[in-house]
Design a protein around this motif. Structure first.
Motif, mmCIF file in Angstrom:
data_model
loop_
_atom_site.group_PDB
_atom_site.id
_atom_site.type_symbol
_atom_site.label_atom_id
_atom_site.label_comp_id
_atom_site.label_asym_id
_atom_site.label_seq_id
_atom_site.Cartn_x
_atom_site.Cartn_y
_atom_site.Cartn_z
ATOM 1 N N TYR A 136 -5.988 -0.927 -3.141
ATOM 2 C CA TYR A 136 -5.479 -1.437 -1.860
ATOM 3 C C TYR A 136 -6.477 -2.447 -1.288
ATOM 4 C CZ TYR A 136 -2.531 2.726 -2.172
ATOM 5 O OH TYR A 136 -1.650 3.691 -2.585
ATOM 6 N N LEU A 137 -5.940 -3.414 -0.547
ATOM 7 C CA LEU A 137 -6.821 -4.379 0.122
ATOM 8 C C LEU A 137 -6.295 -4.662 1.523
ATOM 9 C CD1 LEU A 137 -5.562 -7.492 0.343
ATOM 10 C CD2 LEU A 137 -6.074 -7.521 -2.079
ATOM 11 N N LEU A 138 -7.199 -5.110 2.371
ATOM 12 C CA LEU A 138 -6.866 -5.491 3.737
ATOM 13 C C LEU A 138 -7.102 -6.977 3.901
ATOM 14 C CD1 LEU A 138 -6.099 -3.965 6.438
ATOM 15 C CD2 LEU A 138 -8.507 -4.159 7.042
ATOM 16 N N LYS B 30 0.612 1.628 11.700
ATOM 17 C CA LYS B 30 -0.221 1.414 12.883
ATOM 18 C C LYS B 30 -0.844 0.021 12.907
ATOM 19 C CE LYS B 30 -1.308 6.288 13.650
ATOM 20 N NZ LYS B 30 -2.377 7.310 13.843
ATOM 21 N N LEU B 31 -0.947 -0.612 11.733
ATOM 22 C CA LEU B 31 -1.538 -1.954 11.659
ATOM 23 C C LEU B 31 -0.497 -3.062 11.795
ATOM 24 C CD1 LEU B 31 -4.038 -1.472 8.674
ATOM 25 C CD2 LEU B 31 -4.599 -1.532 11.117
ATOM 26 N N ALA B 32 0.758 -2.703 11.905
ATOM 27 C CA ALA B 32 1.856 -3.678 11.848
ATOM 28 C C ALA B 32 1.715 -4.803 12.870
ATOM 29 C CB ALA B 32 3.193 -2.962 12.018
ATOM 30 N N THR C 73 -2.870 -7.025 7.312
ATOM 31 C CA THR C 73 -1.911 -6.453 6.369
ATOM 32 C C THR C 73 -2.640 -5.588 5.352
ATOM 33 O OG1 THR C 73 -0.475 -8.393 6.563
ATOM 34 C CG2 THR C 73 -0.132 -6.972 4.652
ATOM 35 N N LEU C 74 -2.137 -4.379 5.140
ATOM 36 C CA LEU C 74 -2.669 -3.470 4.127
ATOM 37 C C LEU C 74 -1.769 -3.590 2.903
ATOM 38 C CD1 LEU C 74 -3.650 0.286 4.785
ATOM 39 C CD2 LEU C 74 -3.313 -0.777 2.549
ATOM 40 N N VAL D 83 -2.114 5.885 3.578
ATOM 41 C CA VAL D 83 -1.856 4.440 3.555
ATOM 42 C C VAL D 83 -0.558 4.123 4.281
ATOM 43 C CG1 VAL D 83 -1.228 2.502 2.054
ATOM 44 C CG2 VAL D 83 -3.186 3.941 1.478
ATOM 45 N N TYR D 84 0.483 4.882 4.024
ATOM 46 C CA TYR D 84 1.787 4.651 4.655
ATOM 47 C C TYR D 84 1.676 4.735 6.177
ATOM 48 C CZ TYR D 84 6.581 5.632 6.163
ATOM 49 O OH TYR D 84 7.784 5.611 6.824
ATOM 50 N N ARG D 85 1.012 5.775 6.681
ATOM 51 C CA ARG D 85 0.878 5.951 8.123
ATOM 52 C C ARG D 85 -0.001 4.873 8.742
ATOM 53 N NH1 ARG D 85 -0.141 12.512 7.904
ATOM 54 N NH2 ARG D 85 2.040 13.115 7.517
#
Length: 225
Positions: A220-222, A204-206, A211-212, A198-200
């Motif tokens: 967790y949700l997206l 990459k989604l920043a 947003t994760l 999740v952290y990595r």
């Protein structure tokens, strides 16, 4: 919300029936695995609460049989078996969430309503196998994610986790389910390894317009934005 409660302990069953009915939940109940499967087929509940230790036909077999019969109702496993291995086993069989006994009634209700919304909730925009959320696009045929016309470079584990989240945008996916999907059959892997992925992935989604999020106790949700 119509709930099918499958629990063989009479005291637990009657307590939950009364408590949830007072909170506006319509509860149908059953204490036997085989009868529960038949009732599930005919009553079309919004959510199923399923105990694993059932007479005749245990909860895992009920769940596996239901999924094989294309019964897609969200399922919350409610059981005294609280180890990670048991949770992963249940989620691999097709459960959507897991709550170990003893539990808080407010948490149970919150999880049930979240599952009911997930079962009836909107999906991300799709067209011919394509899902879009924020600036992120997922091609189901190839398994690739794109942003701004470029393929997003992900490891297989990052891709597996992101796939599980993007098909349910805005809804929490339990950590246990993500573990089962990202590390299938890898009993030697520590449960907390999901947090590393999740952290990595979050980094990459920043810049993708998505947003994760971490929801403590839910998963967790997206979401877009």
């Amino acid at each position: 919300m119509h709930l099918l409660l499958v629990e063989d302990d009479p005291s637990m069953r009657s307590t939950l029936e009364r408590a949830l009915s007072r909170r506006g939940v319509r509860v149908s109940s059953c204490d036997d695995g085989a009868r529960a499967l038949a009732q599930w087929r005919t009553s079309a509940p919004d959510v199923v609460v399923l105990d694993l230790s059932l007479p005749g036909m245990d909860g895992l077999l009920v769940l596996e049989s239901a999924r094989a019969a294309q019964l897609s109702t969200p399922v919350l496993i409610l059981t005294a078996r609280g180890t990670v291995g048991d949770r992963v086993l249940g989620l691999n069989a097709g459960a959507d969430d897991y709550l170990a006994k003893p539990f808080d009634l407010d948490e149970l209700e919150a999880r049930l309503r979240a599952l009911a919304r997930r079962g009836a909730g909107p999906q991300a925009p799709r067209e011919e196998g394509r899902i879009e959320l924020g600036g992120l696009a997922y091609d189901k045929a190839s398994g690739a994610f794109h942003h701004a016309g470029q393929v997003l470079e992900l490891t297989p584990r990052e891709a597996a986790l992101l796939q599980a989240l993007i098909v349910r945008p805005g809804y929490a996916v339990p950590k246990e389910r993500l573990f089962a999907l990202v590390f299938p059959g890898e009993a030697q892997v520590q449960y907390e390894a999901v947090e590393v992925v999740v952290y990595r992935l979050r980094k990459k989604l920043a810049q993708t317009g998505t947003t994760l999020m971490t929801l403590r106790g839910l998963g967790y949700l997206l979401k877009a934005g």
